[in-house]
Scaffold this motif. Sequence first.
Motif, PDB file in Angstrom:
ATOM      1  N   MET A   1       3.365 -10.694  -4.922  1.00 34.65           N
ATOM      2  CA  MET A   1       4.210 -11.841  -4.579  1.00 34.65           C
ATOM      3  C   MET A   1       4.510 -11.813  -3.087  1.00 34.65           C
ATOM      4  O   MET A   1       4.476 -10.761  -2.451  1.00 34.65           O
ATOM      5  CB  MET A   1       5.514 -11.812  -5.373  1.00 34.65           C
ATOM      6  N   LEU A   2       4.825 -12.987  -2.535  1.00 35.83           N
ATOM      7  CA  LEU A   2       5.181 -13.090  -1.119  1.00 35.83           C
ATOM      8  C   LEU A   2       6.655 -12.756  -0.936  1.00 35.83           C
ATOM      9  O   LEU A   2       7.509 -13.231  -1.699  1.00 35.83           O
ATOM     10  CB  LEU A   2       4.900 -14.495  -0.611  1.00 35.83           C
ATOM     11  N   ALA A   3       6.978 -11.937   0.058  1.00 35.68           N
ATOM     12  CA  ALA A   3       8.375 -11.550   0.294  1.00 35.68           C
ATOM     13  C   ALA A   3       8.556 -11.073   1.726  1.00 35.68           C
ATOM     14  O   ALA A   3       7.610 -10.623   2.379  1.00 35.68           O
ATOM     15  CB  ALA A   3       8.800 -10.451  -0.676  1.00 35.68           C
ATOM     16  N   LEU A   4       9.780 -11.191   2.185  1.00 25.65           N
ATOM     17  CA  LEU A   4      10.202 -10.541   3.419  1.00 25.65           C
ATOM     18  C   LEU A   4      10.811  -9.201   3.045  1.00 25.65           C
ATOM     19  O   LEU A   4      11.683  -9.122   2.169  1.00 25.65           O
ATOM     20  CB  LEU A   4      11.231 -11.396   4.154  1.00 25.65           C
ATOM     21  N   THR A   5      10.363  -8.148   3.688  1.00 27.97           N
ATOM     22  CA  THR A   5      10.813  -6.799   3.369  1.00 27.97           C
ATOM     23  C   THR A   5      11.443  -6.162   4.599  1.00 27.97           C
ATOM     24  O   THR A   5      10.934  -6.306   5.718  1.00 27.97           O
ATOM     25  CB  THR A   5       9.632  -5.937   2.889  1.00 27.97           C
ATOM     26  N   TYR A   6      12.554  -5.459   4.343  1.00 28.12           N
ATOM     27  CA  TYR A   6      13.248  -4.727   5.410  1.00 28.12           C
ATOM     28  C   TYR A   6      12.995  -3.245   5.180  1.00 28.12           C
ATOM     29  O   TYR A   6      13.402  -2.679   4.156  1.00 28.12           O
ATOM     30  CB  TYR A   6      14.740  -5.035   5.371  1.00 28.12           C
ATOM     31  N   ALA A   7      12.307  -2.599   6.128  1.00 31.93           N
ATOM     32  CA  ALA A   7      11.980  -1.182   6.023  1.00 31.93           C
ATOM     33  C   ALA A   7      12.827  -0.385   7.016  1.00 31.93           C
ATOM     34  O   ALA A   7      12.960  -0.772   8.181  1.00 31.93           O
ATOM     35  CB  ALA A   7      10.501  -0.958   6.296  1.00 31.93           C
ATOM     36  N   ARG A   8      13.378   0.707   6.552  1.00 35.44           N
ATOM     37  CA  ARG A   8      14.201   1.569   7.414  1.00 35.44           C
ATOM     38  C   ARG A   8      13.313   2.267   8.439  1.00 35.44           C
ATOM     39  O   ARG A   8      12.356   2.952   8.087  1.00 35.44           O
ATOM     40  CB  ARG A   8      14.929   2.604   6.569  1.00 35.44           C
ATOM     41  N   SER A   9      13.632   2.078   9.706  1.00 36.34           N
ATOM     42  CA  SER A   9      12.877   2.702  10.788  1.00 36.34           C
ATOM     43  C   SER A   9      13.817   2.934  11.952  1.00 36.34           C
ATOM     44  O   SER A   9      14.311   1.978  12.557  1.00 36.34           O
ATOM     45  CB  SER A   9      11.703   1.812  11.225  1.00 36.34           C
ATOM     46  N   ILE A  10      14.076   4.199  12.269  1.00 36.83           N
ATOM     47  CA  ILE A  10      14.992   4.505  13.372  1.00 36.83           C
ATOM     48  C   ILE A  10      14.425   4.016  14.703  1.00 36.83           C
ATOM     49  O   ILE A  10      15.155   3.410  15.504  1.00 36.83           O
ATOM     50  CB  ILE A  10      15.310   6.011  13.399  1.00 36.83           C
ATOM     51  N   PRO A  11      13.125   4.214  14.991  1.00 39.13           N
ATOM     52  CA  PRO A  11      12.593   3.672  16.255  1.00 39.13           C
ATOM     53  C   PRO A  11      12.699   2.151  16.333  1.00 39.13           C
ATOM     54  O   PRO A  11      13.076   1.598  17.376  1.00 39.13           O
ATOM     55  CB  PRO A  11      11.132   4.137  16.249  1.00 39.13           C
ATOM     56  N   ALA A  12      12.372   1.440  15.239  1.00 38.11           N
ATOM     57  CA  ALA A  12      12.462  -0.018  15.256  1.00 38.11           C
ATOM     58  C   ALA A  12      13.909  -0.471  15.416  1.00 38.11           C
ATOM     59  O   ALA A  12      14.197  -1.418  16.160  1.00 38.11           O
ATOM     60  CB  ALA A  12      11.868  -0.592  13.969  1.00 38.11           C
ATOM     61  N   PHE A  13      14.818   0.199  14.729  1.00 40.01           N
ATOM     62  CA  PHE A  13      16.241  -0.128  14.846  1.00 40.01           C
ATOM     63  C   PHE A  13      16.696   0.042  16.296  1.00 40.01           C
ATOM     64  O   PHE A  13      17.420  -0.802  16.837  1.00 40.01           O
ATOM     65  CB  PHE A  13      17.058   0.781  13.927  1.00 40.01           C
ATOM     66  N   THR A 146      15.480  -3.985  -7.137  1.00 46.36           N
ATOM     67  CA  THR A 146      15.851  -5.266  -7.745  1.00 46.36           C
ATOM     68  C   THR A 146      15.129  -6.469  -7.150  1.00 46.36           C
ATOM     69  O   THR A 146      15.114  -7.547  -7.751  1.00 46.36           O
ATOM     70  CB  THR A 146      17.362  -5.520  -7.609  1.00 46.36           C
ATOM     71  N   GLY A 147      14.534  -6.292  -5.976  1.00 43.34           N
ATOM     72  CA  GLY A 147      14.086  -7.461  -5.239  1.00 43.34           C
ATOM     73  C   GLY A 147      15.279  -8.197  -4.657  1.00 43.34           C
ATOM     74  O   GLY A 147      16.432  -7.757  -4.781  1.00 43.34           O
ATOM     75  N   GLY A 148      15.009  -9.318  -4.030  1.00 38.00           N
ATOM     76  CA  GLY A 148      16.072 -10.110  -3.422  1.00 38.00           C
ATOM     77  C   GLY A 148      15.637 -11.550  -3.288  1.00 38.00           C
ATOM     78  O   GLY A 148      14.501 -11.921  -3.624  1.00 38.00           O
ATOM     79  N   GLY A 149      16.529 -12.364  -2.769  1.00 41.96           N
ATOM     80  CA  GLY A 149      16.289 -13.795  -2.689  1.00 41.96           C
ATOM     81  C   GLY A 149      15.217 -14.197  -1.696  1.00 41.96           C
ATOM     82  O   GLY A 149      14.737 -15.340  -1.747  1.00 41.96           O
ATOM     83  N   TRP A 150      14.815 -13.290  -0.806  1.00 38.66           N
ATOM     84  CA  TRP A 150      13.785 -13.612   0.176  1.00 38.66           C
ATOM     85  C   TRP A 150      12.395 -13.227  -0.331  1.00 38.66           C
ATOM     86  O   TRP A 150      11.489 -12.941   0.445  1.00 38.66           O
ATOM     87  CB  TRP A 150      14.069 -12.929   1.503  1.00 38.66           C
ATOM     88  N   GLY A 151      12.253 -13.223  -1.646  1.00 45.13           N
ATOM     89  CA  GLY A 151      10.970 -12.969  -2.278  1.00 45.13           C
ATOM     90  C   GLY A 151      10.795 -13.904  -3.465  1.00 45.13           C
ATOM     91  O   GLY A 151      11.755 -14.529  -3.929  1.00 45.13           O
ATOM     92  N   GLU A 152       9.589 -13.994  -3.980  1.00 39.76           N
ATOM     93  CA  GLU A 152       9.300 -14.960  -5.045  1.00 39.76           C
ATOM     94  C   GLU A 152       9.947 -14.609  -6.378  1.00 39.76           C
ATOM     95  O   GLU A 152      10.177 -15.497  -7.206  1.00 39.76           O
ATOM     96  CB  GLU A 152       7.785 -15.080  -5.238  1.00 39.76           C
ATOM     97  N   THR A 153      10.250 -13.329  -6.605  1.00 35.46           N
ATOM     98  CA  THR A 153      10.842 -12.908  -7.866  1.00 35.46           C
ATOM     99  C   THR A 153      11.829 -11.776  -7.624  1.00 35.46           C
ATOM    100  O   THR A 153      11.586 -10.898  -6.785  1.00 35.46           O
ATOM    101  CB  THR A 153       9.754 -12.405  -8.856  1.00 35.46           C
ATOM    102  N   LEU A 154      12.951 -11.796  -8.347  1.00 35.10           N
ATOM    103  CA  LEU A 154      13.865 -10.665  -8.398  1.00 35.10           C
ATOM    104  C   LEU A 154      14.205 -10.395  -9.854  1.00 35.10           C
ATOM    105  O   LEU A 154      13.907 -11.200 -10.734  1.00 35.10           O
ATOM    106  CB  LEU A 154      15.122 -10.916  -7.559  1.00 35.10           C
ATOM    107  N   VAL A 155      14.821  -9.244 -10.109  1.00 36.11           N
ATOM    108  CA  VAL A 155      15.240  -8.922 -11.474  1.00 36.11           C
ATOM    109  C   VAL A 155      16.751  -8.757 -11.493  1.00 36.11           C
ATOM    110  O   VAL A 155      17.365  -8.304 -10.520  1.00 36.11           O
ATOM    111  CB  VAL A 155      14.540  -7.655 -12.009  1.00 36.11           C
ATOM    112  N   ALA A 156      17.367  -9.142 -12.618  1.00 37.78           N
ATOM    113  CA  ALA A 156      18.822  -9.131 -12.718  1.00 37.78           C
ATOM    114  C   ALA A 156      19.253  -8.729 -14.122  1.00 37.78           C
ATOM    115  O   ALA A 156      18.573  -9.019 -15.108  1.00 37.78           O
ATOM    116  CB  ALA A 156      19.396 -10.505 -12.373  1.00 37.78           C
TER     117      ALA A 156
END
Length: 383
Positions: A1-13, A146-156
């Motif tokens: 599915m298409l989604a925006l993902t936030y990955a933890r990265s200290i250098p990027a942060f 859980t996924g989130g609203g910035w993706g095509e599907t989440l679970v609840a």
Amino acid sequence: MLALTYARSIPAFAVVKAAGGRADVATSALSMLKLGDVPEPQLPARDWVRVMPSLSGICGSDLAAISGHVSLYLDPLTSYPFIPGHEVVGVLDDGARVVIEPALGCLVRGVDPPCPRCAEGRPGLCYNITEGPIEVGLQTGYCADTGGGWGETLVAHPSQVHPVPDSLTDEAAVLIEPFACCVHAALRGGATKDDMVVVAGAGTIGLLTVAAVKLFTPPKRLIAIAKHPTQRDLARKLGADQVVSPADVFQRVRFATAARRLEGMNRPLLLGGSDITFECVGRADSLNDAVVVGMPGEEKVDWAPIWQRELTVTGAYAYGTEPKRKGRKTFELALEAAPEMHLDELTGPLFGLGEYRDAIAYAMSAGRLGAVKVAFDLRRLRA
């Protein structure tokens, strides 16, 4: 599915934070936010359901995480990578429209007996956010499983799903989650008919706090502080008795309360003033006699006026059940009140996930651009 993902990265942060959180850097290849195809989240238990988001708002807390301004206090309360988006209206597999109550408390996690906070009806304060069949996370949209609203599907979990009445459009329903936060804040503040109340800030949370205070705890006088013309107009429509600019707030509150103004070396102060202030900006200079709504970051606070005037600063986080409304769910109160509020006037513009760079940039300047709630529109992905 298409989604925006936030990955933890200290250098990027560090890169994003060093750039001051500018939108072009916060959505660049060097950032924590990526668009791509990812696996659909799996149902953690048989009673969980799939939700296909229709609209998902861009919240101030999302922007804080993306721009490097988020408080690091929240890091151990989050699992990575996660799909952002906790302001969600969507559809179930059977086509029913629902909004999501994102808090991931004991009931959602299958923990029994519940912790003391969940037993009180306050799942946002759950002590067991590391337990159960899903990863750590305060809310949907900050949990890896859980996924989130910035993706095509989440679970609840079924307890998170609330039916949307036909009288609410998707554009109105996407604001139920932040409105529920503000209903909870208004009831926490507990204004009375004899109080003078100030709401500082007129973004989404500020405007919805104006509405919640007017509807649930109407005071003697309600003053909103708004910077931009659209914000001022909406604050009046939502119930503010008076709307003032940030530059005029001391003078206007002084006149309204007959307070005395004294000039100081770095700022003036009032002897007297409002009875309750709702701080909806997240800035330290607003924390004088405030109920803090929304998500503040790390701020330097001058505690002297709070100490000398014996003021009370109260946090208001999320929602649950409301003792002052006979234990009714905050989401139920918000859904009942919303149809008469014309909330759809606050939503827009809408962007596709593929336009996320423009969407984030617009949301970061929403007030100046005459917008309130910028959101992603995923309905076109199902067309």
